[in-house]
Scaffold this active site. Sequence first.
Site, PDB file in Angstrom:
ATOM      1  CE  LYS A   1       8.398   1.948  10.712  1.00 18.67           C
ATOM      2  NZ  LYS A   1       7.989   2.880  11.730  1.00 18.67           N
TER       3      LYS A   1
ATOM      4  CD  GLU B   1      -2.608  -1.122   2.684  1.00 18.33           C
ATOM      5  OE1 GLU B   1      -2.265  -0.342   3.587  1.00 18.33           O
ATOM      6  OE2 GLU B   1      -3.489  -1.982   2.824  1.00 18.33           O
TER       7      GLU B   1
ATOM      8  CD  GLU C   1       6.952   8.937   5.765  1.00 20.28           C
ATOM      9  OE1 GLU C   1       5.995   8.279   6.228  1.00 20.28           O
ATOM     10  OE2 GLU C   1       7.924   9.296   6.442  1.00 20.28           O
TER      11      GLU C   1
ATOM     12  NE  ARG D   1      -2.561   3.734  12.441  1.00 20.44           N
ATOM     13  CZ  ARG D   1      -1.831   2.630  12.522  1.00 20.44           C
ATOM     14  NH1 ARG D   1      -0.535   2.691  12.675  1.00 20.44           N
ATOM     15  NH2 ARG D   1      -2.409   1.450  12.425  1.00 20.44           N
TER      16      ARG D   1
ATOM     17  NE  ARG E   1       2.691   6.129  16.127  1.00 16.51           N
ATOM     18  CZ  ARG E   1       3.191   5.528  17.193  1.00 16.51           C
ATOM     19  NH1 ARG E   1       2.792   5.872  18.395  1.00 16.51           N
ATOM     20  NH2 ARG E   1       4.082   4.561  17.047  1.00 16.51           N
TER      21      ARG E   1
ATOM     22  NE  ARG F   1       7.848  -0.274  16.719  1.00 11.99           N
ATOM     23  CZ  ARG F   1       7.376   0.812  16.104  1.00 11.99           C
ATOM     24  NH1 ARG F   1       7.306   0.843  14.788  1.00 11.99           N
ATOM     25  NH2 ARG F   1       7.001   1.865  16.789  1.00 11.99           N
TER      26      ARG F   1
ATOM     27  CE  LYS G   1       5.548   4.799   6.842  1.00  8.01           C
ATOM     28  NZ  LYS G   1       5.017   6.123   7.169  1.00  8.01           N
TER      29      LYS G   1
HETATM   30  P1  ATP Z   1       5.494   3.991  14.097  1.00 10.53           P
HETATM   31  O1  ATP Z   1       4.069   4.378  13.907  1.00 10.53           O
HETATM   32  O2  ATP Z   1       5.873   2.764  13.352  1.00 10.53           O
HETATM   33  O3  ATP Z   1       5.971   4.054  15.509  1.00 10.53           O
HETATM   34  P2  ATP Z   1       6.003   6.511  13.084  1.00 10.53           P
HETATM   35  O4  ATP Z   1       4.883   7.032  13.897  1.00 10.53           O
HETATM   36  O5  ATP Z   1       7.284   7.258  13.057  1.00 10.53           O
HETATM   37  O6  ATP Z   1       6.376   5.054  13.440  1.00 10.53           O
HETATM   38  P3  ATP Z   1       6.140   5.817  10.405  1.00 10.53           P
HETATM   39  O7  ATP Z   1       7.407   5.134  10.671  1.00 10.53           O
HETATM   40  O8  ATP Z   1       6.221   6.940   9.455  1.00 10.53           O
HETATM   41  O9  ATP Z   1       5.432   6.359  11.648  1.00 10.53           O
HETATM   42  O10 ATP Z   1       5.141   4.693   9.838  1.00 10.53           O
HETATM   43  C1  ATP Z   1       3.995   4.229  10.390  1.00 10.53           C
HETATM   44  C2  ATP Z   1       2.813   5.136  10.124  1.00 10.53           C
HETATM   45  O11 ATP Z   1       2.538   5.251   8.727  1.00 10.53           O
HETATM   46  C3  ATP Z   1       1.520   4.600  10.671  1.00 10.53           C
HETATM   47  O12 ATP Z   1       1.413   4.813  12.039  1.00 10.53           O
HETATM   48  C4  ATP Z   1       0.483   5.361   9.856  1.00 10.53           C
HETATM   49  O13 ATP Z   1       0.189   6.571  10.503  1.00 10.53           O
HETATM   50  C5  ATP Z   1       1.199   5.706   8.556  1.00 10.53           C
HETATM   51  N1  ATP Z   1       0.644   5.070   7.339  1.00 10.53           N
HETATM   52  C6  ATP Z   1       0.552   5.686   6.159  1.00 10.53           C
HETATM   53  N2  ATP Z   1       0.047   4.883   5.219  1.00 10.53           N
HETATM   54  C7  ATP Z   1      -0.215   3.699   5.832  1.00 10.53           C
HETATM   55  C8  ATP Z   1      -0.745   2.458   5.370  1.00 10.53           C
HETATM   56  N3  ATP Z   1      -1.103   2.256   4.105  1.00 10.53           N
HETATM   57  N4  ATP Z   1      -0.852   1.457   6.283  1.00 10.53           N
HETATM   58  C9  ATP Z   1      -0.488   1.631   7.567  1.00 10.53           C
HETATM   59  N5  ATP Z   1       0.019   2.785   8.055  1.00 10.53           N
HETATM   60  C10 ATP Z   1       0.165   3.824   7.193  1.00 10.53           C
END
Ligand code: ATP
Length: 723
Positions: A565, A386, A540, A393, A409, A559, A388
């Site tokens: 990712k 998908e 991203e 969130r 989140r 996690r 990103k």
């Molecule tokens: P994490 O949430 O893993 O602690 P983070 O808050 O720094 O790390 P990222 O590392 O950028 O976030 O990646 C996870 C986030 O990506 C998810 O929490 C969600 O908000 C976002 N996201 C965007 N697109 C998607 C998708 N298709 N599926 C799941 N999450 C997605």
Amino acid sequence: MLRLVRAEMSSIKKQATLAKFFSSKKRSVEEEKSHEPAKKLHSDPIGAGSGSPSSSPPLATGSSDAGSVKVETSATSTGENTKAGTPTLPDSDEPAKRAVAATKGDPAKLGASAPKDSKILYAEMCNVFNEIEGTSSRLQIVKLCGDFLYSVLLKARKDIVPITYLLINKLGPDYQPGLELGLGEGLLMKTISESCGKSLQQIKARYRELGDLGRIAQEARAVQPTMFKPKPLTTGEVFSNLQAIARSQGKDSQLRKVQLIKRMLTACQGLEAKFLIRSLESKLRIGLAEKSVLVALSKALLTYEHNGKEPSSELVDTAEQKIRDAFCQVPNYQIVIETALEHGIMELDKHCVLTPGIPLKPMLAKPSKSISEVLDRFQGQRFTCEYKYDGERAQVHLLPDGSMRIYSRNGENMTERYPEIRISDFIADPARTHTLILDCEAVAWDKEKNTILPFQVLSTRKRKGVAVEDVKVRVCLFAFDILCYNDEPLITRPLAERRACLERALVPVPGELQLASEVTTMSLDELQHYLDQAVRDCCEGLMVKILEGEESHYEPSKRSRNWLKLKKDYLQGVGDSLDLCVLGAYYGRGKRTGTYGGFLLGCYNQDSGEYETCCKIGTGFSEEMLQTLFDRLSPTAIPTPKAFYVHSESAPPDVWFEPTLLFEVLTADLSLSPVYKAGTSSYGKGISLRFPRFIRLRDDKTPEEATSSEQVVEFYESQSHVS
Ligand code: ATP
């Protein structure tokens, strides 16, 4: 405006109803008369063909020694008992009510011996805090905490919820607003000085020496002459007062807070003042992390359920898992504990289920460094890629009364932030859709060009009190999962099925609500091509997820290696950015004079509850950002580092801060360091970031959601030269 007033009214009404509900429920528990058979809230499994009209068309396819606790028993104190001993928990809202209603079972079945009118003294709890503070073994800490909780269950079962909250130093579920304490040092120093007969100068001077207001309050109380022996504080009273302090708002609220603290301080004896003040500061700093409390609670509940018989370690493990799972779905101790008490821990999964209006802890992804790593991991399995999206969130809930909530989140209610979004506008079959929970990313959207805008644009939007007419930055929701439909939890359905449900449940509207772009492929070339396309489309990178089988279930809070990712920027680097807490700063020189020029950052050790330093950062900041950081951080400066900062004495920062702010940072790599302390327990030495670069502020995460020490160790170990 009118909508807000109505919402407020309905919330007040709901709170009153639930307060009533809880008190009548508590009465019935205490009286132990109800023998109503266990009732399940969601009795209509989707796709099972139960024929209920609410079945969704979208899913058609588919004995320890309790004597150690002294208990004050008073036949005359029933009134106070209800007021202080059984504080009305903050979770007074409709979703919690529905969730608790689902747990109505046979309260007499378990722990039948709970006395009716006992209180746990605050002094008892402080003794436990003190023992924990003097212990370094995690196992011993869990045992101390578990034994205490078990004795509470035996002597004053109604206090188990407030006591659990006091142990984790919270006043209610994270998603409940207005329950944060964290009172400033200035206010606390003034209050200690006024109520303990010391001058403010004396308190400040001692603080510079000790760095612990709790100990200062304890010392001051110890030498203060008192005419009468004060009435002992109970845990219930302390909890209610802390809630009242946190909730106190508006004119004169400062005064009311000070009065409440003074009243409690005057009643404090022995160790009590130390822990009371630390609780008010929002950090007990005894090395007791929430994770350990959850383990201790599981053991205590299980032993209680087995009438004091020591359960086997296998059973303890299962109970722990059940409680953790329940808590991830319904992050509310009151609901989880009451459900466990009524139905038994092993039945928790049947009664403690996703509830629209209560945000579950979101599933998280593991970082990945290359496409070939992804293909290796998912070999032989069907997976999907998908986009990103780079936004925030957004967990979107549709409630039975037609209202909507959007949670961040970390479970914060962000509905106010997005007044222009109405989920009902996108529902395919409104007449047959009563509730749902969607997992989405909210992204800034350019309406003219019909494109996604960078995250930085989204972050300019106000967080609170946004009026529709003031919205300048439009937002588009990209939905990537559906977790609950018509009260039916879907998290244990394969992703392929959930996605089919999502497609049937919603009618996307471009630029407002869209489904996440995705492709299902096993080809390396196609994957590479899709990753490039995602980046061209202002994303991203990709989220790669298993599509079928048990591994594709939604795992709240975890996690998981079933979601990877793949961020374009980080390919072949460490694999991901880190979110680190700002612990201190160095004054700027030259062009940076007048602001801070560098910052000391730390990760969070989830086992010990401490922040461990891992780098100094001075790269990646614009002048404007440095000014913003100076303005935000200088009011949080403290004279000495917190006792829960693990740092080395060499190169201390010029200024220390309260832990309030997270930086997202990138690093070239990680190395072992004699100066920094991250993950020291794994390697003897700490791990530090080399050439860290600031990316952005992480306002959507709390300090305790910083990258964990465990993750830093994982990043370090995943580097090819280390592994
Ligand atoms: P994490 O949430 O893993 O602690 P983070 O808050 O720094 O790390 P990222 O590392 O950028 O976030 O990646 C996870 C986030 O990506 C998810 O929490 C969600 O908000 C976002 N996201 C965007 N697109 C998607 C998708 N298709 N599926 C799941 N999450 C997605």
